[in-house]
Design an enzyme around this catalytic site. Structure first.
Site, short mmCIF file in Angstrom:
data_model
loop_
_atom_site.label_atom_id
_atom_site.label_comp_id
_atom_site.label_asym_id
_atom_site.label_seq_id
_atom_site.Cartn_x
_atom_site.Cartn_y
_atom_site.Cartn_z
CG ASN A 176 57.37 40.51 43.01
OD1 ASN A 176 57.76 41.42 43.74
ND2 ASN A 176 56.34 40.65 42.19
CD GLU A 188 55.80 53.70 40.10
OE1 GLU A 188 56.86 53.17 39.69
OE2 GLU A 188 54.69 53.13 40.07
CE1 TYR A 213 53.58 48.29 44.64
CE2 TYR A 213 54.57 48.49 46.82
CZ TYR A 213 54.65 48.08 45.49
OH TYR A 213 55.78 47.46 45.02
CE LYS A 252 58.26 44.83 44.56
NZ LYS A 252 57.04 44.03 44.21
CG HIS A 293 58.09 48.82 41.67
ND1 HIS A 293 56.74 48.59 41.54
CD2 HIS A 293 58.33 50.05 41.11
CE1 HIS A 293 56.18 49.64 40.92
NE2 HIS A 293 57.12 50.53 40.65
P1 GDP Z 1 54.09 44.13 39.00
O1 GDP Z 1 53.82 45.32 38.13
O2 GDP Z 1 54.62 42.95 38.22
O3 GDP Z 1 54.96 44.45 40.20
O4 GDP Z 1 52.69 43.61 39.58
P2 GDP Z 1 51.38 44.36 40.13
O5 GDP Z 1 51.42 45.82 39.83
O6 GDP Z 1 50.19 43.58 39.64
O7 GDP Z 1 51.44 44.13 41.72
C1 GDP Z 1 52.25 44.92 42.54
C2 GDP Z 1 52.93 44.04 43.56
O8 GDP Z 1 51.95 43.46 44.41
C3 GDP Z 1 53.68 42.82 42.98
O9 GDP Z 1 54.95 43.13 42.47
C4 GDP Z 1 53.73 41.90 44.18
O10 GDP Z 1 54.75 42.27 45.12
C5 GDP Z 1 52.37 42.16 44.82
N1 GDP Z 1 51.36 41.18 44.34
C6 GDP Z 1 50.84 41.06 43.09
N2 GDP Z 1 49.93 40.09 43.02
C7 GDP Z 1 49.84 39.57 44.28
C8 GDP Z 1 49.06 38.53 44.88
O11 GDP Z 1 48.24 37.87 44.23
N3 GDP Z 1 49.26 38.29 46.22
C9 GDP Z 1 50.15 39.00 46.96
N4 GDP Z 1 50.29 38.70 48.27
N5 GDP Z 1 50.91 40.00 46.44
C10 GDP Z 1 50.76 40.27 45.12
#
Ligand code: GDP
Length: 138
Positions: free
Chosen positions: A112, A126, A49, A9, A115
């Protein structure tokens, strides 16, 4: 062999951590099938996304993912989807296990580091989003 998709990222690329993360993945047995660097625009990040469109952080996430270049990588390994999820760590680095990529390199739940596809079906979708079929046959 299974294929999955990671994205280094924009936070990791900006911090100069891309090489370390790729080395970490190779040490875990992943083989790089295809790799590129691109600075996504809103349409690209928004489409990638789209599944998160209803979530409150969608706008912030798209803004973060368009803040600088990222590096999508198609990876190959036995059990690639699950293993990448394990090596990547929990979404929030505060909850990520020691030694995981997010524990080592993430800043917070949004920035974080990396991905990882969450299923074989999404890995295929993807990978096709970022790479032409010919790039996946290297
Ligand atoms: P992943 O599968 O662990 O990447 O998590 P998710 O699919 O739930 O979320 C996709 C991405 O959205 C995450 O990797 C973070 O970059 C972002 N994200 C997830 N939860 C949050 C949140 O509560 N706040 C914000 N600002 N970004 C989030």
């Amino acid at each position: 062999m299974e294929t999955t998709l990671t994205i280094i990222k924009p936070d990791s690329v900006a911090a100069g951590n891309a090489g370390k993360i790729i080395a970490h993945l190779e040490a875990e047995g992943f083989r790089v099938l295809a790799l590129r660097r691109l600075h996504m625009n809103e349409a690209q990040a928004g489409t990638f996304y789209e599944v998160h469109k209803a979530r409150p952080f969608y706008g912030e996430l798209v803004s973060f993912m368009t803040s600088g270049p990222c590096i999508p990588i198609a990876l190959e390994r036995d059990n690639a989807v699950k293993h990448l999820r394990d090596v990547m760590g929990a979404t929030n680095p505060e909850d990520a296990a020691d030694g995981t990529i997010r524990k080592l390199y993430a800043t917070n739940i949004e920035r974080n580091a990396i991905h990882g596809s969450d299923s074989q079906e999404n890995a295929a979708i993807e990978t096709a989003f970022f790479f032409a079929r010919v790039d996946q046959l290297g």
